[in-house]
Each structure stands twice: as C-alpha cells, then as structure tokens.
Design a protein around this motif. Sequence first.
Motif, mmCIF file in Angstrom:
data_model
loop_
_atom_site.group_PDB
_atom_site.id
_atom_site.type_symbol
_atom_site.label_atom_id
_atom_site.label_comp_id
_atom_site.label_asym_id
_atom_site.label_seq_id
_atom_site.Cartn_x
_atom_site.Cartn_y
_atom_site.Cartn_z
ATOM 1 N N ASP A 78 13.609 5.722 13.678
ATOM 2 C CA ASP A 78 13.521 6.543 14.892
ATOM 3 C C ASP A 78 14.446 5.911 15.929
ATOM 4 O O ASP A 78 14.110 4.887 16.517
ATOM 5 C CB ASP A 78 12.057 6.552 15.367
ATOM 6 C CG ASP A 78 11.823 7.483 16.540
ATOM 7 O OD1 ASP A 78 12.786 8.138 16.999
ATOM 8 O OD2 ASP A 78 10.675 7.558 16.998
ATOM 9 N N HIS B 275 6.138 3.202 20.141
ATOM 10 C CA HIS B 275 5.018 3.472 19.230
ATOM 11 C C HIS B 275 5.288 2.816 17.893
ATOM 12 O O HIS B 275 6.455 2.582 17.534
ATOM 13 C CB HIS B 275 4.855 4.979 19.045
ATOM 14 C CG HIS B 275 6.136 5.686 18.656
ATOM 15 N ND1 HIS B 275 6.554 5.793 17.355
ATOM 16 C CD2 HIS B 275 7.093 6.274 19.409
ATOM 17 C CE1 HIS B 275 7.721 6.440 17.320
ATOM 18 N NE2 HIS B 275 8.074 6.736 18.544
ATOM 19 N N THR C 124 8.921 1.188 18.023
ATOM 20 C CA THR C 124 10.129 1.640 18.701
ATOM 21 C C THR C 124 10.117 1.068 20.114
ATOM 22 O O THR C 124 9.051 0.769 20.667
ATOM 23 C CB THR C 124 10.182 3.170 18.811
ATOM 24 O OG1 THR C 124 9.139 3.623 19.689
ATOM 25 C CG2 THR C 124 10.011 3.824 17.443
ATOM 26 N N GLU D 217 11.840 2.411 23.537
ATOM 27 C CA GLU D 217 12.617 3.564 23.964
ATOM 28 C C GLU D 217 12.404 3.996 25.406
ATOM 29 O O GLU D 217 11.819 5.036 25.680
ATOM 30 C CB GLU D 217 12.336 4.746 23.035
ATOM 31 C CG GLU D 217 10.857 5.008 22.758
ATOM 32 C CD GLU D 217 10.642 6.241 21.872
ATOM 33 O OE1 GLU D 217 11.274 7.273 22.131
ATOM 34 O OE2 GLU D 217 9.830 6.157 20.930
ATOM 35 N N GLU E 107 16.917 4.021 22.222
ATOM 36 C CA GLU E 107 15.772 3.643 21.382
ATOM 37 C C GLU E 107 16.206 2.869 20.144
ATOM 38 O O GLU E 107 17.125 3.271 19.429
ATOM 39 C CB GLU E 107 15.038 4.914 20.927
ATOM 40 C CG GLU E 107 13.929 4.669 19.912
ATOM 41 C CD GLU E 107 13.233 5.956 19.472
ATOM 42 O OE1 GLU E 107 13.900 7.013 19.442
ATOM 43 O OE2 GLU E 107 12.039 5.898 19.161
HETATM 44 MN MN LIG Z 1 10.332 7.404 19.091
#
Ligand SMILES: [Mn+2]
Length: 357
Positions: free
Chosen positions: A227, A291, A318, A320, A334
Amino acid sequence: MNSDRLKRLRAELERFDLDAMLLRYASNLRYISGYSGSNGLALVTRDAAFFLTDFRYKTQAQQEVSQMQVRVPVEADLFAALAEQGVLKASMVCGFEGNRLSYESYVHLEQLFPGTEFRDASMLMETLASVKEESEIRDIRQAAAISDKAFLELLNEIKPGISERRLDAKLSYIMKSLGSERDSFDTIVASGVNGAKPHHKPGDKLLRKGEFVTIDFGAMVNGYHADVTRTVCLGNADEKQKEIYAIVLQAQQRALDGIRAGISGKEADALARDLIAQKGYTEYFGHGLGHGLGYEIHAEPRLSPKYEEKLQVNQVVTVEPGIYIPDWGGVRIEDDVVIKEKGCLVLSAAPKTLLEL
Ligand SMILES: [Mn+2]
C-alpha cells in the motif's frame, strides 16, 4: 503453511476462555489453514480442527489445507454440515468473527446450535495475524518492490491529457505484468482539486499541467498487500505546492525516524500530526497516520490518535500523512514499514523528492 499458527490460535483460545473458534472469513481461513479459496469454514477446538468446503473447492482444499480434517459435505449449507459433524457441542463456548460474519449467519448459527454460546472474538484473529513471520514480511517486501518498479514505469505515462481512469488502468497492467496477483485495492488517482479527497475514485478528468497527482496503489504477492502513495507534479510546482509537499514529506520522515516497538499507535501518529499542526494545517489531516496490513489491507494495529496499544516487533504498518485542502488539492506520501525494536524498516522505496514531470 506455518504449523505454528494453529498452536498460537489454541493458546489464544485459552486466553479468551473459549472452547472453540469458528472461522468463515477468507483472510482468516487462509491465515489458519492455508486455504486460498473463497468458500470455506473452519472449526478449531482445543484438540481438533475441521475444515469444510463445497464440491468446487474439493481438490484445492485437499492440496492447501494441512493439519485439519478436511470435509466436503454434499450439504451446501456449511453451517448445517458442521452441525452434522457433531463436534460443536451445546456445552461449548465458541468464538466467531463478529466483525465479519453477517447477522443472518449469526441467527442461523444460534438456531443450528441451541445451547452453544457464541462469543464475538474478532480481536482474537486480528491480534494473531498482526505480528508477521519472516515469510510474510518477504511477501509484503516483494509486493512493495513490484509497486516501486511499477511506479517508475508509470512515470513515463503521467502527462497532461491522460485521464485518471486511463492512468489507473495502465498502472494495473504494469503491476500485473511485473508479477502482481491483482491490485491490492481500487487504485486512487486524484489529480488537481480531486486530490483534496483522500479516497477519490479515478474518473474521466484529464490531467493538466501545473496539477498535483496523488496515486495510492499496491501490488499483491501470495495474498499479501502493499500500500504505497506518491504525489507528483505535472510541470513546475508553485510555491504553495512546494510548501505543502515539503511539510507532508517532513512529517512522514519524522514518523519513519521515530516509529519503533514499544511506543503506542497514538504516539506514532503524533510524530507526524504534531509537525503538521505546528505548520498550521492540523484540520487538513483528518485521518489516522497508518494501519496494519497483511492478508487484509486495513488491519491491526492502527496508528491513530485513538489507538493506545503499543506497537510490537514485526508488525507491518503503513505510514501515510497527508494534507487535503478543499478546492485546492492534496498531498499524501505513504510507505510500508516493519516495526523493529529500535526503529522501523521501510519496505517501499519509490522516490519521494518532489517530482516535477
Ligand atoms: Mn493505506
């Protein structure tokens, strides 16, 4: 499949005072049994483990599921089939995925198993899966590496006149060409004022010179998500764009420098949030800093002002931060990191200096 997981689940059963755990949600089933199909059910008691699926997944379940007794009943209703097995007894307390199981299924369970006490144990599975094994970190690292490579290739395509939707399609094509199983989630491509919406859905809007473009995306390897978000500028950035970008980058760097095991999700979040606040943009950073991720794209732990629990070694999260200004646009940067005792290991490596394309 790592044999340790079943053992760890049983230790959790004891801790949560449960006799059994019922699993129905695909990510949880995969984590515990190795099964990667879409329909299945597992029941793990203190001394037995059953896996049930339907005819379509018979061969797959036999190949993938280890350490559980695999049953492929003729009965299509897997809850009813479980009842026929007679392993979940009226005297038992059984945990279930309260955050995943439908209300309809819950009512059905109560009818099929009168006397059995069903107790929401959503956090049990979340906690179990949040600390990663080396092989899981390897998969996320690989997913992040594909994402990085894809981003570099995509840079050639980001030019005035292309639509957000087309850029999204090209990125998906590039990631799959590089070995991604599928997109980790619906890619966000937000250009110009659309960047003010953190979860903008790519549309027909064409990219224009002078705009920021925020791209939030990720590849998937063996079911594990990456991500990553980058924001780039088409042409030269103006003073305001440079200012906002520098603040977000600085906030992210401050978080990356400070995140380590033992601090809480709230403290981690504050590393970035306090800096953004100092610069006067506190109200423009309205979401949490990060998260957990794994088989799920949004999982425990959370880096947010409300999360008081301490971060643990080998959780993957992550980082971000973002600033979103209505009618102007936004910036988010991120990366994915592994939490270590004295710091964190950044898995994603796409460039973060402000790119003016
Ligand atoms: Mn994310």
